[in-house]
Design an enzyme around this catalytic site. Structure first.
Site, PDB file in Angstrom:
ATOM      1  CE  LYS A 189      -3.916   0.701   0.405  1.00  0.00           C
ATOM      2  NZ  LYS A 189      -4.832   1.140  -0.713  1.00  0.00           N
ATOM      3  CG  ASP A 221      -6.370  -1.442  -2.813  1.00  0.00           C
ATOM      4  OD1 ASP A 221      -5.273  -1.550  -3.390  1.00  0.00           O
ATOM      5  OD2 ASP A 221      -6.977  -0.352  -2.703  1.00  0.00           O
ATOM      6  CG  ASP A 245      -3.446 -13.625   8.016  1.00  0.00           C
ATOM      7  OD1 ASP A 245      -3.456 -14.870   7.956  1.00  0.00           O
ATOM      8  OD2 ASP A 245      -4.235 -12.976   8.731  1.00  0.00           O
TER       9      ASP A 245
HETATM   10  C1  IPM Z   1      -2.208 -17.978   9.526  1.00  0.00           C
HETATM   11  C2  IPM Z   1      -3.079 -17.724  10.715  1.00  0.00           C
HETATM   12  C3  IPM Z   1      -2.265 -17.077  11.831  1.00  0.00           C
HETATM   13  C4  IPM Z   1      -1.792 -15.737  11.320  1.00  0.00           C
HETATM   14  C5  IPM Z   1      -2.997 -16.929  13.172  1.00  0.00           C
HETATM   15  C6  IPM Z   1      -3.456 -18.260  13.701  1.00  0.00           C
HETATM   16  C7  IPM Z   1      -2.160 -16.225  14.192  1.00  0.00           C
HETATM   17  O1  IPM Z   1      -4.182 -16.953  10.350  1.00  0.00           O
HETATM   18  O2  IPM Z   1      -1.182 -18.690   9.672  1.00  0.00           O
HETATM   19  O3  IPM Z   1      -2.539 -17.510   8.442  1.00  0.00           O
HETATM   20  O4  IPM Z   1      -2.516 -14.722  11.399  1.00  0.00           O
HETATM   21  O5  IPM Z   1      -0.662 -15.682  10.825  1.00  0.00           O
HETATM   22 MG    MG Z   2      -4.340 -16.622   8.271  1.00  0.00          MG
END
Ligand code: IPM
Ligand code: MG
Length: 360
Positions: A189, A221, A245
């Site tokens: 971003k 995005d 993530d």
């Molecule tokens: C992932 C999960 C983890 C993260 C959680 C469980 C902390 O969502 O491995 O993608 O946010 O990294």
């Molecule tokens: Mg995750």
């Protein structure tokens, strides 16, 4: 063949069920395995008062590779401000082992095209890797916390990146792309965030060293949108921790289900075999709603074990045997509930693993 010393950390919810099946697949390959196991996550909090007890951490540090199930429990999901939390197990391991690069491959199986909510023409032939930075950014930046009293409470998260953290992740991206479709998309971003501008600057310096790899910047995005519009256009998507993530959960639906997506978390440290030490886990969570019923899809965990053989032990042929066996089981119509379409042959966790083992 030297002994493969593996720490198996099954964790919570469906973690133990899917881990057990991945271990059975590894055992079926007649490898010389030395397996260690310990509690982590919610179950470790109950037994030892901490999500990542010292012996579990040491076990992971001394192993050649770690197989990790999932962590999280409903009681903590209901109480997000608890200071001791199951997620600290996985965050602590990533940090302690310096596993800065998280590879999340997304490829669609022809047999599963109907399992995706997207049109088959969009998802056919998708083969990309989300390369997520895993040990910095908003997940670890300080200060972090909630401060003040109502009605003037405020909260702070800090997205912090050093040049070195960005560079090592991007070097991995260019190297991976070189061995594949030779394209890196860097999602940030930069229009809003200073960290995004740093990522972009470092990427632009590095691209000069990889003239054979095509490179593009993309706002995160817009990347989320293009992942649904034209997912085949991607090869490596390199991005910071939080965006990675989010984008990887989104991308899992290209493959039909979170239950299909493995991951490898790698650092630069080498194990006794001369390969990268790594932690291998499915991208899905503990899924307490279906835990203990024997219905969870073990394929993401089994495919994570295949990634382990490839990345931490250099056993490419063995990894491919697992991946081909998974593909054959799917071609022969085996489906867990999460990827079942009407009329499919729905099987449980154990039966799915057996279908894979029978096709190794
Ligand atoms: C992932 C999960 C983890 C993260 C959680 C469980 C902390 O969502 O491995 O993608 O946010 O990294
Ligand atoms: Mg995750």
């Amino acid at each position: 063949m030297p002994t493969l010393r593996i720490a198996v950390l099954p964790g919570d919810g469906i973690g133990p069920e899917v881990c057990a099946e991945a271990v059975r697949v590894l055992q079926a390959l007649n490898l010389d395995l030395e397996l260690y196991t310990a509690d982590v996550g919610g179950r470790a909090i109950h037994a030892h008062g901490t999500a990542l007890p010292e012996p579990a951490l040491r076990m992971a540090q001394e192993a050649d590779a770690v197989l990790f199930g999932a962590v999280g429990t409903p009681e903590f999901d209901k109480n997000p401000s608890a200071s001791v939390r199951p997620e600290q197990a996985i965050l602590g391991l990533r940090k302690a082992l310096d596993l800065f690069a998280n590879l999340r491959p997304v490829r669609t199986f022809e047999a599963l095209l109907d399992a995706s909510p997207l049109k088959p023409d969009i998802v056919r032939g998708v083969d990309l890797i989300i390369l997520r930075e895993l040990t910095a950014g908003a997940y670890f930046g300080k200060p972090q916390g909630q401060f003040g009293e109502p009605p003037e409470r405020y909260a702070v998260d800090t997205t912090h990146y050093t040049e070195a953290e960005v560079r090592r992740l991007l070097i991995m991206a260019f190297e991976l792309a070189r061995a594949r479709k030779k394209k890196v998309t860097q999602a940030d971003k930069a229009n809003v965030m200073a960290t995004g501008r740093l990522w972009r600057a470092v990427a632009h310096e590095l691209r000069e060293e990889y003239p054979d790899v095509s490179y593009e910047d993309m706002y995160a995005d817009a990347c989320a949108m293009h992942l649904l519009r034209n997912p085949r256009s991607f090869d490596i998507i390199a991005t910071e921790n939080l965006f990675g993530d989010i984008l990887s959960d989104e991308a899992s639906m290209l493959a039909g289900s979170m239950g299909m997506l493995p991951s490898a978390s790698l650092g630069d440290a080498l194990n006794r075999h001369g390969y990268r030490r790594g932690l291998y886990e499915p991208i899905h969570g503990a899924a307490h709603d279906i835990a203990g019923q024997g219905v969870a899809n073990p394929l993401a965990m089994i495919l994570s074990a295949a990634m382990m053989l490839r990345w931490s032990f250099g056993l490419h042929a063995h990894a491919e045997r697992i991946e081909r066996a998974v593909e054959r089981a799917l071609n022969d119509g085996y489906r867990c509930r999460d990827i079942a379409t009407p009329g499919a042959r729905v099987v449980g966790t154990r039966e799915m693993a057996e279908a894979v083992i029978a096709r190794l």
